[in-house]
Design an enzyme around this catalytic site. Structure first.
Site, PDB file in Angstrom:
ATOM      1  N   PRO A 170       0.821  -1.208   0.000  1.00  0.00           N
ATOM      2  CA  PRO A 170       0.000   0.000   0.000  1.00  0.00           C
ATOM      3  C   PRO A 170       0.859   1.265   0.000  1.00  0.00           C
ATOM      4  CG  PRO A 170      -0.757  -1.540   1.672  1.00  0.00           C
ATOM      5  CD  PRO A 170       0.561  -2.041   1.203  1.00  0.00           C
ATOM      6  N   HIS A 215      36.146 -16.529   2.140  1.00  0.00           N
ATOM      7  CA  HIS A 215      35.554 -16.540   3.464  1.00  0.00           C
ATOM      8  C   HIS A 215      34.656 -15.328   3.703  1.00  0.00           C
ATOM      9  CE1 HIS A 215      38.299 -13.460   4.960  1.00  0.00           C
ATOM     10  NE2 HIS A 215      39.307 -14.140   4.479  1.00  0.00           N
ATOM     11  N   LYS A 273      50.126   3.146   0.962  1.00  0.00           N
ATOM     12  CA  LYS A 273      51.183   3.909   0.291  1.00  0.00           C
ATOM     13  C   LYS A 273      51.227   5.345   0.809  1.00  0.00           C
ATOM     14  CE  LYS A 273      53.244   4.069  -4.302  1.00  0.00           C
ATOM     15  NZ  LYS A 273      53.069   3.645  -5.717  1.00  0.00           N
TER      16      LYS A 273
END
Length: 804
Positions: free
Chosen positions: A107, A739, A759
């Site tokens: 709705p 994993h 870096k």
């Protein structure tokens, strides 16, 4: 997988069953697809014909409204026509093409934009967090910065006063009490239903509260445990999850997904390009990505044909079936120059016939059965193992198979990089290959700057293992115990580090193992308390037990002050169990290493030469000798995964004076020790001169190290690299690789952004993983030149029997 994002229909109905109060409007929501019988649907949901409606796809598409994929305030006929027009049609959303095949109809809730709010509840390491913002909807943006937050400890409950004071600032007074009651109830549902993430945006609040858009993540393992406690169980054969937009599964991918859901093994199979030249079947999580990265860097993303990864402990035949699925996909289209089938295991010898890491032996029959197809499609086979092995039987088996198949089989050890392998198999000179244009460029952008909340738990990990370390090994298979004893002996320990074994089902009081040329007996107990009673000098417990037993054993061990370090070589602890373990361990000042993720217990591992080994880190005696892991060097290594660490250990040995200590902390959602904790410990350790951090896509573990470097807490040289730069080849985001942690949620978790961050912070970051040896060599030689490292005379290890 431990966590799955569920569809909105399920989410809303799941919430509506519990959020029953006068303030919350009943949830009415139906799902529509190509098989929907509209007449039946209307009969069961009469509100469809009488109310204004909203329609939208339910296929994990973000920002649907901005993509023009939400129909608002229309009647049923309009909704039917809109869905019919889009059903089965291919559309492009943020660069991803796919077909729309599942929709939600609900709705329409008339409201003013000021009636839209935002609520999110999620789990953190030591607490739950409730976020609330007085503005919601598609344009809310930067919610982490805007929202009010309330932390709730694991052993506490929400407090209404805190909700009011910390969350509901700026809320109109007439809505305050309604929201206060709702949030209190919502959090109880979050806890009781084993959720790890719950987002309501927008939450519409008028005279009632309406759930308009919802998303949740379920801790499936905790939920299964809850059902089991009540005498119920999950029927895995009936589990189905919405696939991301643009990823309608092929039959082969669907079968691999079934293998993944139903057995103890973990399988990931994604077809990227049927015309790609490189097809892979790799054991391990992050270790599977280094070849993907190499293919994308050297040959281009279009040449990476698939992502095929497995781990855990597949039952008999599952590896072979998985290989058959990949071969079926591989032999559908021919490509000029032929294809490569890359079969790899980074934790043990390939093709030795020994143990769960033996990938090659498991697929020999499948290769033989498909001999003609492999030849027809010009397939070459590359086999790689992550540790050194002198197993002549394996080499003879590979030569015999190569002769039988009549196609080339290239066998490699850990010394070969991905680019080395690609160059040899495809006869390519690396010097003639230009860098891919998408190098170091990810789709999307860094939408927020990573910032650490203070220093979190940045407590340096103290020295855990010495030459006097003694440990209990619980549930450890005999071959793994023998590997640890061989490492002890080769490292010139006078006594074993393994003080006793714990096996609840064992009928033996002692077990026999080889110790150099002789044999020793190691006591075996059924219970931890029995072992503690007889060995007061042991303070380390390494657990390899199944998840339910491991959780109980860990919570039991944490009650005994004698145990100072617990190593969880365990996969399958629920997020809730992991957090409970870590909370108690913090109270008891006990160090936890691990756990692994769902089916990856061997992600957790470590080796300190001459002191202690756990997991499969360092491999067997052959690899220990080849990598000189019988004496300590100057380089410390920390990573999240054990398999890739074995590859890096080989590089460290060949370009420096060797490993001081190597630790894989595990790939679980919540691990005990952290990357930054180990790095800070190495910073404080005068014996460590160079630190290596091997990261991966997913999580912000590496970003914590970056922040510590920027704060000046880490000043020793750091060589760092994160694998998974290949992620740009996977257009559907987020992508689940190996994993559970290997999923980038937001740019800050991508490998490319992490490498740049390292870096910028001053770390030495190679251009690609294959260049890590060069970086190590350059830094090491400079440290020697400065006198920071003084190379020690090489010592010969004790001799082991010729027959291992």
């Amino acid at each position: 997988m431990a966590n799955k994002r569920l569809g909105e229909v399920f989410a809303k109905h799941a919430l509506s069953r519990h959020l029953k109060c006068d303030h919350v409007a009943p949830v009415r929501c139906v799902s529509v697809d190509g098989n929907t019988d509209w007449a039946e649907l209307e009969k069961e949901n009469q509100w469809l014909a009488s109310e204004s409606l909203v329609a939208k796809p339910d296929q994990l598409i973000k920002r649907r409204a901005k993509q023009g994929l939400v129909l608002l305030n229309k009647d049923l006929n309009d909704v039917k026509g809109w869905i019919a027009d889009k059903l089965g049609k291919e559309v492009e959303v943020e660069g991803v093409k796919g077909r729309l095949n599942k929709f939600i109809v609900e709705p329409y809730v008339p409201h003013d934009p000021k009636d839209e709010y935002y609520i999110c509840v999620y789990t953190a390491r030591e607490n739950d967090v409730i976020m609330f913002h007085r503005e919601g909807g598609v344009d809310v943006g930067n919610i982490d910065e805007k929202a009010n937050k309330l932390s709730v400890n694991l052993d506490a409950d929400v407090n209404k006063e805190d909700i009011k004071d910390k969350l509901l600032k700026g809320v109109p007074s007439e809505k305050e009490e309604m929201l206060l009651t709702f949030i209190e109830l919502l959090y109880k549902v979050f806890r009781s239903e084993c959720l790890t993430y719950l987002e309501l945006n927008p939450l519409v609040v008028t005279n009632k509260i309406y759930l308009v858009d919802t998303a949740l993540v379920l801790d499936v393992l905790a939920f299964a445990g809850k059902l089991q406690a009540s005498g119920k169980s999950i029927d895995k054969s009936k589990l189905s999850f919405t696939t991301p937009f643009g990823r309608d599964l092929l039959p082969e991918e669907a079968r691999a997904a079934k293998l993944d859901q139903q057995g103890p093994g973990e399988f990931k199979l994604t077809l990227l390009n049927p015309k790609g030249r490189v097809w892979m079947m790799a054991g391990g999580g992050a270790s599977s990505l280094f070849m993907c990265d190499a293919v994308c860097d050297m040959l281009g993303e279009e040449q990476l044909a698939n992502y095929g990864q497995f781990s855990g402990k597949p039952v008999a035949g599952e590896r072979g079936e998985f290989a058959k699925l990949i071969i079926d996909l591989m032999t559908k289209e021919k490509v000029e120059g032929g294809k490569m089938f890359y079969i790899a295991s980074t934790v043990g010898p390939v093709g030795s016939g020994k143990g769960s890491s033996d990938v090659f032996t498991a697929v020999v029959d499948v290769l033989k059965e498909n001999k003609d197809r492999l030849k027809e499609y010009d397939v070459k086979i590359a086999v790689q193992q992550g540790v050194v092995s002198k197993d002549t039987e394996r080499k003879e088996a590979i030569l015999k198979l190569e002769k039988f198949l009549g196609i080339p089989i290239y066998a490699y050890g850990p010394e070969k990089t991905g680019k080395d392998i690609l160059s040899e198999v495809f006869k390519i000179d690396p010097a003639t290959v230009s860098k891919r244009t998408s190098k170091n460029v990810e789709n999307g952008h860094l939408d927020k700057e990573y910032s650490a909340d203070g220093q979190k738990d940045w407590k340096p990990v103290k020295t855990l293992f010495t030459k006097d370390t003694k440990a209990f090994l619980a549930g450890v298979p005999p071959p793994v115990v023998q590997d640890s004893l061989d490492v002890d002996f080769l490292g010139s320990r006078t006594t074993p580090s393994v003080a006793a074994l714990i096996h609840p089902d064992s009928e033996e009081s002692e077990s026999k193992f080889r110790w150099g040329e002789g044999v020793i007996s190691i006591p075996t107990y059924k219970r931890i308390d029995e072992a503690l009673k007889n060995h007061s000098d042991v303070d380390v417990l390494a657990l390899f037990a199944p998840p339910p037993l491991a959780f109980k054993a860990t919570m039991f061990a944490l009650k005994h002050p004698q145990i100072k370090t617990i190593i969880l070589n365990v996969g399958g602890l629920s997020d809730l169990q992991s957090r409970q373990v870590l909370s108690l361990a913090k109270q008891k000042d006990v160090t936890i290493i691990g756990p692994g993720s769902l089916k990856h217990p061997m992600q957790v591992g470590g080796i300190k030469p001459g002191c202690f080994q756990f997991g499969r880190m360092g491999g067997n005696a052959d690899n220990v000798l080849a990598c000189k892991l019988y004496r300590q060097g100057s380089v410390a290594l920390v990573s999240r995964t054990g398999g890739l660490s074995n590859m890096v250990i080989h590089a460290v040995n060949h370009h420096t004076d060797g490993i001081y200590e190597a630790i894989a902390i595990g790939g679980g959602s919540y691990t005990g020790t952290s990357m930054v904790g180990h790095v800070l410990g190495y910073q404080d350790n005068p014996d460590v001169k160079l630190i290596v951090v091997i990261g991966e896509i997913g999580t912000t573990e590496e970003q914590d190290v970056v922040m510590a470097m920027k704060k000046g807490l880490i000043t020793k040289p750091v060589v760092a690299y994160c694998v998974g730069t290949c992620a740009s080849a996977f257009k559907q985001q987020p992508v689940q690789f190996g994993h559970g942690g290997l999923t980038a949620v937001g740019a800050v978790e991508t490998a490319t952004v992490k490498n740049k961050a390292f870096k910028d912070a001053g770390a030495i970051v190679p251009d690609c993983y294959d260049d890590i040896g060069k970086s190590l060599s350059a830094v090491y030689q400079e440290l020697v030149r400065k006198g920071t490292i003084v190379p020690k005379p090489e010592a010969s290890p004790p001799s082991l029997p010729a027959k291992q």
